[in-house]
Structures are given as structure tokens and as C-alpha cells.
Design a protein around this motif. Structure first.
Motif, PDB file in Angstrom:
ATOM      1  N   TYR A  25       0.857  -1.187   0.000  1.00  0.00           N
ATOM      2  CA  TYR A  25       0.000   0.000   0.000  1.00  0.00           C
ATOM      3  C   TYR A  25       0.892   1.236   0.000  1.00  0.00           C
ATOM      4  N   GLY A  26       0.271   2.378  -0.217  1.00  0.00           N
ATOM      5  CA  GLY A  26       1.034   3.598  -0.460  1.00  0.00           C
ATOM      6  C   GLY A  26       2.146   3.863   0.530  1.00  0.00           C
ATOM      7  N   TYR A  27       1.785   3.903   1.807  1.00  0.00           N
ATOM      8  CA  TYR A  27       2.814   4.275   2.766  1.00  0.00           C
ATOM      9  C   TYR A  27       3.858   3.173   2.908  1.00  0.00           C
ATOM     10  N   ASP A  28       3.427   1.968   2.673  1.00  0.00           N
ATOM     11  CA  ASP A  28       4.360   0.847   2.682  1.00  0.00           C
ATOM     12  C   ASP A  28       5.439   1.050   1.614  1.00  0.00           C
ATOM     13  N   ASP A  43       6.153  11.789   0.214  1.00  0.00           N
ATOM     14  CA  ASP A  43       4.985  10.911   0.295  1.00  0.00           C
ATOM     15  C   ASP A  43       4.076  11.098  -0.912  1.00  0.00           C
ATOM     16  N   ALA A  44       3.738  12.346  -1.149  1.00  0.00           N
ATOM     17  CA  ALA A  44       2.771  12.627  -2.205  1.00  0.00           C
ATOM     18  C   ALA A  44       3.324  12.239  -3.575  1.00  0.00           C
ATOM     19  N   TYR A  47       2.673   8.549  -3.932  1.00  0.00           N
ATOM     20  CA  TYR A  47       1.255   8.286  -4.182  1.00  0.00           C
ATOM     21  C   TYR A  47       0.871   8.666  -5.609  1.00  0.00           C
ATOM     22  N   PRO A  70     -10.103   2.714   8.404  1.00  0.00           N
ATOM     23  CA  PRO A  70     -10.335   2.800   6.958  1.00  0.00           C
ATOM     24  C   PRO A  70      -9.623   1.674   6.196  1.00  0.00           C
ATOM     25  N   HIS A  71     -10.092   1.465   4.990  1.00  0.00           N
ATOM     26  CA  HIS A  71      -9.514   0.404   4.175  1.00  0.00           C
ATOM     27  C   HIS A  71      -8.132   0.796   3.643  1.00  0.00           C
ATOM     28  N   ARG A  72      -7.388  -0.204   3.245  1.00  0.00           N
ATOM     29  CA  ARG A  72      -6.082   0.036   2.625  1.00  0.00           C
ATOM     30  C   ARG A  72      -6.174  -0.285   1.135  1.00  0.00           C
ATOM     31  N   LYS A  73      -5.402   0.477   0.393  1.00  0.00           N
ATOM     32  CA  LYS A  73      -5.371   0.238  -1.051  1.00  0.00           C
ATOM     33  C   LYS A  73      -3.993  -0.297  -1.421  1.00  0.00           C
ATOM     34  N   TYR A  74      -3.993  -1.509  -1.917  1.00  0.00           N
ATOM     35  CA  TYR A  74      -2.722  -2.163  -2.268  1.00  0.00           C
ATOM     36  C   TYR A  74      -2.452  -2.031  -3.757  1.00  0.00           C
TER      37      TYR A  74
ATOM     38  N   ASP B  47      -3.169   5.103   5.418  1.00  0.00           N
ATOM     39  CA  ASP B  47      -1.729   5.352   5.327  1.00  0.00           C
ATOM     40  C   ASP B  47      -1.309   6.505   6.226  1.00  0.00           C
ATOM     41  N   TYR B  69       0.809  19.301  -0.609  1.00  0.00           N
ATOM     42  CA  TYR B  69       0.724  17.851  -0.763  1.00  0.00           C
ATOM     43  C   TYR B  69      -0.075  17.506  -2.020  1.00  0.00           C
TER      44      TYR B  69
END
Lengths: 110, 391
Positions: A25-28, A43-44, A47, A70-74, B47, B69
Motif C-alpha cells: 500500500y502507499g505508505y508501505d 509521500d505525495a 502516491y 479505513p480500508h487500505r489500497k494495495y 496510510d 501535498y
């Protein structure tokens, strides 16, 4: 040297590379890039890159609902993405060799 | 994907912070088609919550403003930047349009400052003193509220409010990093208000000290601007003696400006407390009240009886050498006296007692006087001194 500019050029390849073996996922993905040494990556930017690669058909994405929160988006790489990554590896190698050669100190038989 | 268990930041709910930030980012992307927004920001809350939970650094500090951002997101995603997105109807508020230009100017100015070499050092120092400003800001706003609640000046409630304001403001500054634009605007407004209040508060504080001094004078002691004072005590009556040391009554006193030397003017407030008797003034032949004829007689409160000359502190004093009792011969009136005392300047120098006839014999109360000296009183009283303003 402004590494953020360099980073922009290789971010696609870098993102593809860190999801090549494992979906993320994004932050991962951000964290993987940072722990690999790209500490200044924004970060941005990651993404946005993920979304662009997804829109270009190089990544697939799926949502994992979470029990709490909230859900995660992989994102995961797909065949189109692997092709793209391979092509970018080649061009990066060629490019970096050229630049290495160019920047090598005189007398350094590289 | 084992997540390291981070210590949550004190007072910050990472999930709430993430929600707020994500909402602000989406608002910045509002000109894009909904599906693009979803592609860009899907899963952002999760995230961001993870990021927020990692450290105590607020998201706003880690990621920058939601606007920046969003711009980075756009550019990395290969979308046109917001300013060039042809969607003016999305930001159609008159206010938004009016401030758009100003905001861009400010952003350019900030970008210009950021490119300076001294900027990072400046920011570092500014962040060092930021908590001090939070305290001052809170105190200033509380000061304003205290002025409304308790009025100007120092009060315990005001002081407590000041301390509370400073503490709350410090906590807000330390922990609270709102992402929503209106909340940030609120804090910006508070800061601006505090900056505006600062000079007023400084002036009020310095002038309040002066008030303290004034209040100290007027409350710690009686009003020294009135009455006759000796050695820090108010003089309520005067007991005159002549050169032979005999007590006198009905002696009218003037000061060196020719003003009646009155210890009392009948206003109760200027008598010393515990005064058992009410002092009464003498009255001239033409009915004028004289508060400067001594000793002032006393009237028992409420009795309405005839005023009595109080007993003298000493029955007699030692006679003086070289000064005779009696009328000062042929007074040379000072200019002030002649103006006040004599309607026609010609008769003033002639015979002293003539002028005095209009003055004040009736002060004498020989019957009540404990000493047998009506003659002394009579000679003493009138003309010896330039007669006071009888006109």
C-alpha cells in the motif's frame, strides 16, 4: 547536486522495483523506498507515481477492508509493469554507465 | 508487513488527524473527476494514520500543507497543476477569487524567502521561540476576555484567566495541528489578533502601574490636598495664645497668600474620625461663615445647643519676651490684601480699626470662654491683621 530532481527521473523505476516482489500500500511503498536509501522521497510523489503507473496500466490495485479503521489500497505489479521495469532497468544501466564514465576522475581507468 | 508499534503522540488521535488531512487534500483536488480523486487518495486515511501514529510530529509538519501535498500528488501523477486546471467554477466564491491573487503573491513571496540561504537558520530559531509566543498569545487573548469580564485593572479572576489562557494556548500550539482550512484560519486569526493586542496590553500594563501608585496614595492616606496638616496629621482645631500666654478666642487666621486658614469646612469627610463634636464656624456681622476663626467652637452632635468653645489644651503658656500683645500698629497692607480688603484704598492706611468694623467681632463668645479675657479677645481680633475677604 539536487537529488530531488534526479529522484523524479527514476521514481517510476524505483516504485516498480519495490513492488516487484511484494504488493504494497502507499505508505508501505514510501517506507520501502526510504529504507532502501531514498530518504528524501516525498509521500505525495510516491502516491502520485503509484496512481500514474496504475493509470498507465503498469500496476493493478485492490482494496483491503480493515476491521477497524479505513480500508487500505494495495498496489501490485502486473505483466505490463514488469515489462516497463525491465525497460527502465536497461535504460538506467546505460544511462548510469554513461554518466559514470563522464564523471569519472581523470586517470581513473573505469 | 509487521508494523512497528509506535507511541502515539500525546493528545493527538492519529486517525482523526489523518481523516482531517485527507479531507483537506481531497478538497484541494476537488476540481478533478471523482474517480481520479479516488485513485489518488484511496486508502489515504489508513496510510496517513499509520504515518501519524509513528511519531509525535504532526502530519502538517511531516507532510507540509494539504495544498502543497495535493500539488505534489498531481505533478507526480502527471496531472496538470491546480492553478491551470480549467475549473474555475469549483472555486467560484467571490471571496476565493478575490483572495486568489493575494494568496499567490504570498506564496511567491514565501517561496522567495525559502530560497534564501539564511532561511533554514531563521526557521530553526523561530521554532525555538515558538512556545514562548504560544504563551504570550494565550495570555493576550485571555487579557482581552478578562477586560470584558472584569473590567480594566488587576483582579484575581483576570490573573487566573491569563494563566489559563497561556496554558491552553501552549497546549494548542504544541499538540493541535488542524488540517482543515477554516480551523487553520481560526488559529491564524487568533495569532493576528494577539499581535494587534500586544501594544495595547503593553500600554495597559505600564499605565496600570501608575494607577497602582495613585491608588496607593489616595487609599493609604486621607486627601492631603485639603485642610491644615501638621506632622502628617490633620489639624482639626487651633488654640491661639497671646504674647502673655493667655488663651485667645475668635482669632482669625490667614496664610501668607491671604487665604483663610481653615481646618474644616463643615464637610464631615474632612474631619478626623472619632470626632465626638461637630465643629461650627464663626459668623461675621454680615452673616458670612468663617471657618478660620480659632478656636473653632464645638456643638454636640444632634443636640442643637449653643456651640461651646472647647477647653484649651493649656490654661496658659509662658509669656514671650520682646513681643507685646495687642494690635499691630498701622499695618502696611500687602497689595493682595488691599485689593481684597479695601473697596476704597484710601481709608485702608488711615486707621486700622475702621476697616475692622466691617469685619468680625461677633465671633467672641465670652460667656462660654473659660478664661476671663473678653477684652483681650476684643482687641486682638479685628484690626490687627488685614481683614480677610469681607467684600
Amino acid at each position: 547536486m539536487d537529488t530531488t530532481q534526479l529522484l523524479k527521473g527514476v521514481l517510476d523505476a524505483a516504485v516498480l522495483a519495490v513492488v516487484e516482489d511484494d504488493d504494497g500500500y502507499g505508505y508501505d511503498v514510501v517506507r520501502r523506498l526510504r529504507s532502501a536509501g531514498l530518504e528524501d522521497v516525498g509521500d505525495a510523489s510516491v502516491y502520485g507515481t503509484l496512481r500514474r503507473l496504475y493509470a498507465a496500466g503498469a500496476l493493478s490495485s485492490y482494496v483491503v477492508p480493515s476491521e477497524e479503521g479505513p480500508h487500505r489500497k494495495y498496489y501490485g505489479i502486473n505483466p505490463r509493469g514488469r515489462e516497463l521495469l525491465e525497460a527502465q532497468r536497461k535504460s538506467w544501466r546505460a544511462f548510469s554507465e554513461t554518466v559514470d564514465h563522464l564523471l569519472a576522475p581523470e586517470g581513473d581507468p573505469r | 508487513m509487521s508494523t512497528t508499534l509506535p507511541l502515539p503522540a500525546p493528545g493527538l488521535d492519529p486517525a482523526a488527524e489523518a481523516r482531517e488531512y485527507a479531507a483537506a487534500v481531497r478538497a484541494e483536488l476537488a476540481d478533478l473527476p471523482a474517480e481520479v480523486i479516488e485513485e489518488l487518495t484511496g486508502g489515504l486515511e489508513a496510510d496517513l494514520a499509520e504515518l501519524a501514529a509513528e511519531t509525535s510530529t504532526p502530519l502538517l509538519d511531516r507532510l507540509g500543507s494539504a495544498r502543497a501535498y495535493a500539488e505534489e500528488l498531481r505533478s507526480a501523477a502527471g496531472l496538470p497543476p491546480h492553478a491551470m486546471a480549467a475549473a474555475p467554477e469549483k472555486r467560484s466564491g467571490i471571496w476565493s477569487r478575490a483572495t486568489e491573487g493575494a494568496r499567490e503573491d504570498i506564496e511567491h513571496a514565501v517561496a522567495h524567502l525559502r530560497s534564501r540561504t539564511w532561511w533554514p537558520g531563521f526557521v530553526e530559531r523561530a521554532q525555538l521561540v515558538r512556545p514562548a509566543w504560544w504563551l504570550v498569545r494565550g495570555a493576550l487573548l485571555a487579557w482581552l476576555v478578562a477586560r470584558f469580564l472584569f473590567g480594566p485593572g488587576a483582579s484575581l479572576g483576570g490573573l487566573l484567566l491569563l494563566i489559563a489562557g497561556a496554558v491552553v494556548s501552549l497546549e494548542v500550539g504544541r499538540r493541535y495541528r488542524p488540517v482543515a482550512r477554516w480551523k487553520r484560519s481560526l488559529i491564524v486569526a487568533a495569532n493576528v489578533l494577539a499581535v494587534i493586542l500586544l501594544p495595547f496590553a503593553v500600554v495597559a500594563m505600564t499605565s496600570r502601574e501608575t494607577v497602582y501608585v495613585d491608588a496607593g496614595y489616595s487609599s493609604s492616606g486621607p486627601d492631603t490636598s485639603r485642610g491644615v496638616w501638621f506632622d502628617g496629621q490633620v489639624v482639626t482645631n487651633i488654640y491661639p495664645y497671646d504674647a502673655q500666654g493667655r488663651p485667645l478666642t475668635g482669632v482669625q487666621l490667614l496664610d501668607d497668600y491671604g487665604r483663610p486658614l481653615a481646618t474644616s469646612t463643615g464637610d464631615r469627610s474632612d474631619w478626623s474620625t472619632g470626632q465626638p463634636n461637630a465643629l461650627v464656624p464663626a459668623v461675621t456681622a454680615d452673616g458670612e461663615v468663617r471657618w478660620n476663626a480659632y478656636p473653632l467652637r464645638a456643638q454636640l452632635d444632634g443636640t442643637g445647643g449653643a456651640p461651646r468653645t472647647p477647653s484649651f489644651p493649656e490654661q496658659s503658656l509662658s509669656p514671650l519676651v520682646g513681643i507685646a500683645s495687642g494690635v499691630v500698629p498701622s499695618p502696611e497692607p500687602t497689595p493682595t490684601m488691599s485689593v481684597t480688603a479695601a473697596p476704597s484704598p484710601t481709608d485702608v492706611p488711615s486707621e486700622a480699626p475702621t476697616a475692622s468694623s466691617t469685619a468680625i467681632p461677633p465671633v467672641v463668645t465670652s460667656t462660654e470662654s473659660p478664661y476671663p479675657a473678653p477684652s483681650v479677645t476684643a482687641t486682638m481680633m479685628p484690626s490687627a491683621l488685614p481683614s480677610p475677604a469681607t467684600s
